[in-house]
Motif scaffolding. Structure first.
Motif, PDB file in Angstrom:
ATOM      1  N   HIS A  14       0.838  -1.206   0.030  1.00 23.44           N
ATOM      2  CA  HIS A  14       0.035  -0.033  -0.002  1.00 23.44           C
ATOM      3  C   HIS A  14       0.935   1.376   0.009  1.00 23.44           C
ATOM      4  O   HIS A  14       0.561   2.048  -0.968  1.00 23.44           O
ATOM      5  CB  HIS A  14      -0.975  -0.040   1.109  1.00 23.44           C
ATOM      6  N   ARG A  40      -6.494   2.182  -8.372  1.00 18.77           N
ATOM      7  CA  ARG A  40      -7.447   0.670  -8.227  1.00 18.77           C
ATOM      8  C   ARG A  40      -6.557  -0.417  -7.337  1.00 18.77           C
ATOM      9  O   ARG A  40      -7.251  -1.164  -6.571  1.00 18.77           O
ATOM     10  CB  ARG A  40      -7.950   0.205  -9.778  1.00 18.77           C
ATOM     11  N   LEU A  43      -6.668   0.531  -3.799  1.00 22.04           N
ATOM     12  CA  LEU A  43      -7.768   0.315  -3.221  1.00 22.04           C
ATOM     13  C   LEU A  43      -8.132  -1.197  -3.043  1.00 22.04           C
ATOM     14  O   LEU A  43      -8.403  -1.507  -1.840  1.00 22.04           O
ATOM     15  CB  LEU A  43      -8.952   0.953  -4.160  1.00 22.04           C
ATOM     16  N   ARG A  44      -7.670  -1.932  -4.012  1.00 21.86           N
ATOM     17  CA  ARG A  44      -7.790  -3.461  -3.719  1.00 21.86           C
ATOM     18  C   ARG A  44      -7.117  -4.080  -2.651  1.00 21.86           C
ATOM     19  O   ARG A  44      -7.562  -4.902  -1.632  1.00 21.86           O
ATOM     20  CB  ARG A  44      -7.549  -4.335  -4.988  1.00 21.86           C
ATOM     21  N   LYS A  46      -6.083  -2.095  -0.029  1.00 24.59           N
ATOM     22  CA  LYS A  46      -6.891  -1.560   1.293  1.00 24.59           C
ATOM     23  C   LYS A  46      -8.019  -2.467   1.523  1.00 24.59           C
ATOM     24  O   LYS A  46      -8.254  -2.537   2.792  1.00 24.59           O
ATOM     25  CB  LYS A  46      -7.151  -0.065   1.120  1.00 24.59           C
ATOM     26  N   ASP A  47      -8.623  -2.786   0.593  1.00 22.00           N
ATOM     27  CA  ASP A  47      -9.884  -3.656   0.843  1.00 22.00           C
ATOM     28  C   ASP A  47      -9.560  -4.926   1.514  1.00 22.00           C
ATOM     29  O   ASP A  47     -10.167  -5.468   2.433  1.00 22.00           O
ATOM     30  CB  ASP A  47     -10.627  -3.863  -0.412  1.00 22.00           C
ATOM     31  N   GLU A  48      -8.348  -5.476   1.021  1.00 20.94           N
ATOM     32  CA  GLU A  48      -7.877  -6.794   1.492  1.00 20.94           C
ATOM     33  C   GLU A  48      -7.304  -6.586   2.948  1.00 20.94           C
ATOM     34  O   GLU A  48      -7.676  -7.489   3.719  1.00 20.94           O
ATOM     35  CB  GLU A  48      -6.895  -7.565   0.641  1.00 20.94           C
ATOM     36  N   GLU A  50      -8.461  -4.398   5.125  1.00 20.95           N
ATOM     37  CA  GLU A  50      -9.656  -4.163   5.938  1.00 20.95           C
ATOM     38  C   GLU A  50     -10.415  -5.716   6.157  1.00 20.95           C
ATOM     39  O   GLU A  50     -10.689  -5.961   7.245  1.00 20.95           O
ATOM     40  CB  GLU A  50     -10.845  -3.445   5.289  1.00 20.95           C
ATOM     41  N   ARG A  51     -10.513  -6.531   5.299  1.00 25.60           N
ATOM     42  CA  ARG A  51     -10.794  -7.935   5.430  1.00 25.60           C
ATOM     43  C   ARG A  51     -10.261  -8.744   6.450  1.00 25.60           C
ATOM     44  O   ARG A  51     -10.733  -9.398   7.215  1.00 25.60           O
ATOM     45  CB  ARG A  51     -10.965  -8.694   4.057  1.00 25.60           C
TER      46      ARG A  51
END
Length: 56
Positions: A14, A40, A43-44, A46-48, A50-51
């Motif tokens: 990141h 993009r 963002l992917r 960051k999403d991972e 968070e998961r």
């Protein structure tokens, strides 16, 4: 916890993407396609992250 090494790796990725975005944006004529791909990807990541943090 097995997720910690993965989370650290994602945090590093990141930060790398953030630097790449800043570098591309600082160019006199930034490549908007490259900027979009980098954003993009960031963002992917960051999403991972968070998961992993929420356990979803």
């Amino acid at each position: 916890m097995m997720q910690q090494p993965r989370l650290r790796s994602l945090q590093q990725r990141h930060a790398t993407l953030e630097r790449q975005i800043a570098n591309e944006g600082a160019r006199p004529q930034p490549d908007t396609g490259a900027l979009g791909r980098l954003k993009r990807a960031k963002l992917r990541v960051k999403d991972e992250m968070e998961r992993l943090r929420t356990g979803r």
